[in-house]
Enzyme design. Structure first.
Site, PDB file in Angstrom:
ATOM      1  N   MET A 210       0.200  18.421   6.222  1.00  9.69           N
ATOM      2  CA  MET A 210      -0.355  19.266   5.146  1.00  9.69           C
ATOM      3  C   MET A 210      -1.307  18.428   4.289  1.00  9.69           C
ATOM      4  O   MET A 210      -0.999  17.278   3.963  1.00  9.69           O
ATOM      5  CB  MET A 210       0.764  19.801   4.264  1.00  9.69           C
TER       6      MET A 210
ATOM      7  N   HIS B 162       1.799  20.264  13.967  1.00 13.53           N
ATOM      8  CA  HIS B 162       1.355  21.501  13.303  1.00 13.53           C
ATOM      9  C   HIS B 162       0.411  21.115  12.162  1.00 13.53           C
ATOM     10  O   HIS B 162       0.856  20.613  11.136  1.00 13.53           O
ATOM     11  CB  HIS B 162       2.606  22.242  12.779  1.00 13.53           C
TER      12      HIS B 162
ATOM     13  N   ASP C  69       8.100  29.624  13.183  1.00 13.70           N
ATOM     14  CA  ASP C  69       8.273  28.487  12.277  1.00 13.70           C
ATOM     15  C   ASP C  69       8.529  28.982  10.853  1.00 13.70           C
ATOM     16  O   ASP C  69       7.676  29.623  10.257  1.00 13.70           O
ATOM     17  CB  ASP C  69       6.979  27.654  12.340  1.00 13.70           C
TER      18      ASP C  69
ATOM     19  N   MET D  16       3.771  32.086  12.141  1.00 10.96           N
ATOM     20  CA  MET D  16       4.495  31.602  10.954  1.00 10.96           C
ATOM     21  C   MET D  16       5.398  32.716  10.424  1.00 10.96           C
ATOM     22  O   MET D  16       4.946  33.842  10.208  1.00 10.96           O
ATOM     23  CB  MET D  16       3.519  31.196   9.848  1.00 10.96           C
TER      24      MET D  16
ATOM     25  N   MET E   2      -1.671  21.867   9.158  1.00  5.70           N
ATOM     26  CA  MET E   2      -1.948  22.810   8.066  1.00  5.70           C
ATOM     27  C   MET E   2      -2.994  22.143   7.188  1.00  5.70           C
ATOM     28  O   MET E   2      -2.720  21.693   6.072  1.00  5.70           O
ATOM     29  CB  MET E   2      -0.651  23.121   7.302  1.00  5.70           C
TER      30      MET E   2
ATOM     31  N   ASP F 146       4.844  18.386  10.734  1.00  7.51           N
ATOM     32  CA  ASP F 146       4.048  19.216   9.819  1.00  7.51           C
ATOM     33  C   ASP F 146       3.066  18.392   8.995  1.00  7.51           C
ATOM     34  O   ASP F 146       3.471  17.640   8.110  1.00  7.51           O
ATOM     35  CB  ASP F 146       4.987  19.940   8.843  1.00  7.51           C
TER      36      ASP F 146
ATOM     37  N   SER G 182      11.871  20.258  12.855  1.00  4.55           N
ATOM     38  CA  SER G 182      10.864  19.914  11.853  1.00  4.55           C
ATOM     39  C   SER G 182      11.284  18.682  11.061  1.00  4.55           C
ATOM     40  O   SER G 182      12.240  18.722  10.289  1.00  4.55           O
ATOM     41  CB  SER G 182      10.631  21.088  10.905  1.00  4.55           C
TER      42      SER G 182
ATOM     43  N   HIS H 207       8.824  18.611  15.659  1.00  7.14           N
ATOM     44  CA  HIS H 207       7.753  19.363  14.994  1.00  7.14           C
ATOM     45  C   HIS H 207       7.266  18.553  13.791  1.00  7.14           C
ATOM     46  O   HIS H 207       8.034  18.238  12.886  1.00  7.14           O
ATOM     47  CB  HIS H 207       8.314  20.727  14.556  1.00  7.14           C
TER      48      HIS H 207
HETATM   49  C1  DX5 Z   1       6.482  25.134   6.711  1.00  6.77           C
HETATM   50  C2  DX5 Z   1       6.589  24.266   7.927  1.00  6.77           C
HETATM   51  C3  DX5 Z   1       7.854  24.394   8.682  1.00  6.77           C
HETATM   52  C4  DX5 Z   1       9.104  24.016   7.949  1.00  6.77           C
HETATM   53  C5  DX5 Z   1      10.264  24.771   8.539  1.00  6.77           C
HETATM   54  O1  DX5 Z   1       5.154  25.155   6.288  1.00  6.77           O
HETATM   55  O2  DX5 Z   1       5.515  24.534   8.812  1.00  6.77           O
HETATM   56  O3  DX5 Z   1       7.778  23.679   9.914  1.00  6.77           O
HETATM   57  O4  DX5 Z   1       9.372  22.638   7.981  1.00  6.77           O
HETATM   58  O5  DX5 Z   1      11.389  24.495   7.793  1.00  6.77           O
HETATM   59  P1  DX5 Z   1      12.645  25.474   7.709  1.00  6.77           P
HETATM   60  O6  DX5 Z   1      13.231  25.522   9.070  1.00  6.77           O
HETATM   61  O7  DX5 Z   1      13.507  24.763   6.719  1.00  6.77           O
HETATM   62  O8  DX5 Z   1      12.159  26.795   7.227  1.00  6.77           O
HETATM   63 ZN    ZN Z   2       5.475  23.787  10.898  1.00  8.14          ZN
END
Ligand code: DX5
Ligand code: ZN
Length: 219
Positions: free
Chosen positions: A37, A66, A175, A137, A68, A35, A8, A33
């Site tokens: 948001m 991913h 994740d 998740m 969100m 993310d 990530s 990965h």
């Molecule tokens: C949270 C993200 C994850 C996050 C995971 O909403 O979707 O991908 O970056 O990070 P760790 O491994 O630190 O929990």
């Molecule tokens: Zn994620």
């Protein structure tokens, strides 16, 4: 079943992103990965299309995006055109699930359906034949560095059981809060794509940490 580690970038040094990506490649990481948001679907805002385009230019690594975001259907084509190999979106989003899966496939990208910790495993069952991956998740989406929610383990198991029962070839990704301890639990339950942010980027030896996520290491 082959296991994969997806790093990530939320935990990467953003000012050194090029170097960080090179480090992932040099340490045998399978996927990156990414993310996204929007501050609406989750209470945080990260990065999006222009950053993904830059990332795509410097690496051939599998880009595991991913989303969100509240309305993924509106943006899947642009993320696909920007270099995504895999796009996960949430069943809890406002977009129609089947339509979004179809839109992702039409762009030549692999579709994945994500569920938050409170969403039952059964909610993804009807979509399994159309998916490349299910993302369970294991923390509330929004932030890196949270602790693994143990109650999600039964859901991982239920999703994997259904995939096996239907004879499908679908990956199960987890994740949030994945580290050298929780990785064994989720693999045992049936997960084979492990996202890791804080654990992987904080590790002194990234290659060894990645390996420990994929398999049981001798003591
Ligand atoms: C949270 C993200 C994850 C996050 C995971 O909403 O979707 O991908 O970056 O990070 P760790 O491994 O630190 O929990
Ligand atoms: Zn994620």
């Amino acid at each position: 079943m082959k296991n994969y580690v997806s790093a990530s970038v939320l935990s990467a040094d953003m000012l050194e992103l090029g170097k960080e990506i090179k480090k992932l490649e040099d340490n045998g990481i399978d996927m990156l990965h990414f993310d996204v948001m929007d501050g609406i679907f989750v209470p945080n805002i990260t990065f999006g299309i222009p950053v993904l385009q830059q990332v795509r230019k410097v690496t051939d690594i599998t880009l595991d995006v991913h989303l969100m975001i509240a309305d993924p259907l509106k943006y899947v084509k642009r993320f696909a055109d920007s270099g995504a190999d895999l796009i996960s979106f949430h069943i809890e989003s406002d977009s129609d699930t089947l339509e979004t899966i179809k839109a992702i496939k039409e762009c030549g990208v692999k579709p994945a359906l994500a569920i938050k910790p409170a969403t039952p495993a059964e909610s993804v069952f009807e979509y399994l034949p159309y998916l490349d991956m299910v993302l369970v998740m294991t923390v509330e989406p929004g932030f890196g560095g949270q602790s693994f929610i143990t109650e999600t383990v039964d859901k991982i198991r239920a999703v994997r059981q259904k995939i096996t029962e239907l004879g499908l070839d679908v990956n199960v990704e987890v994740d949030g809060g994945i580290n050298g301890v929780t990785s064994g639990t989720v693999r045992e339950a049936g997960a084979n794509v492990l996202v890791s942010g804080s654990y992987l980027f904080a590790a002194g030896n990234m290659a060894k940490a990645a390996q420990s996520l994929k398999e049981d290491m001798p003591c």
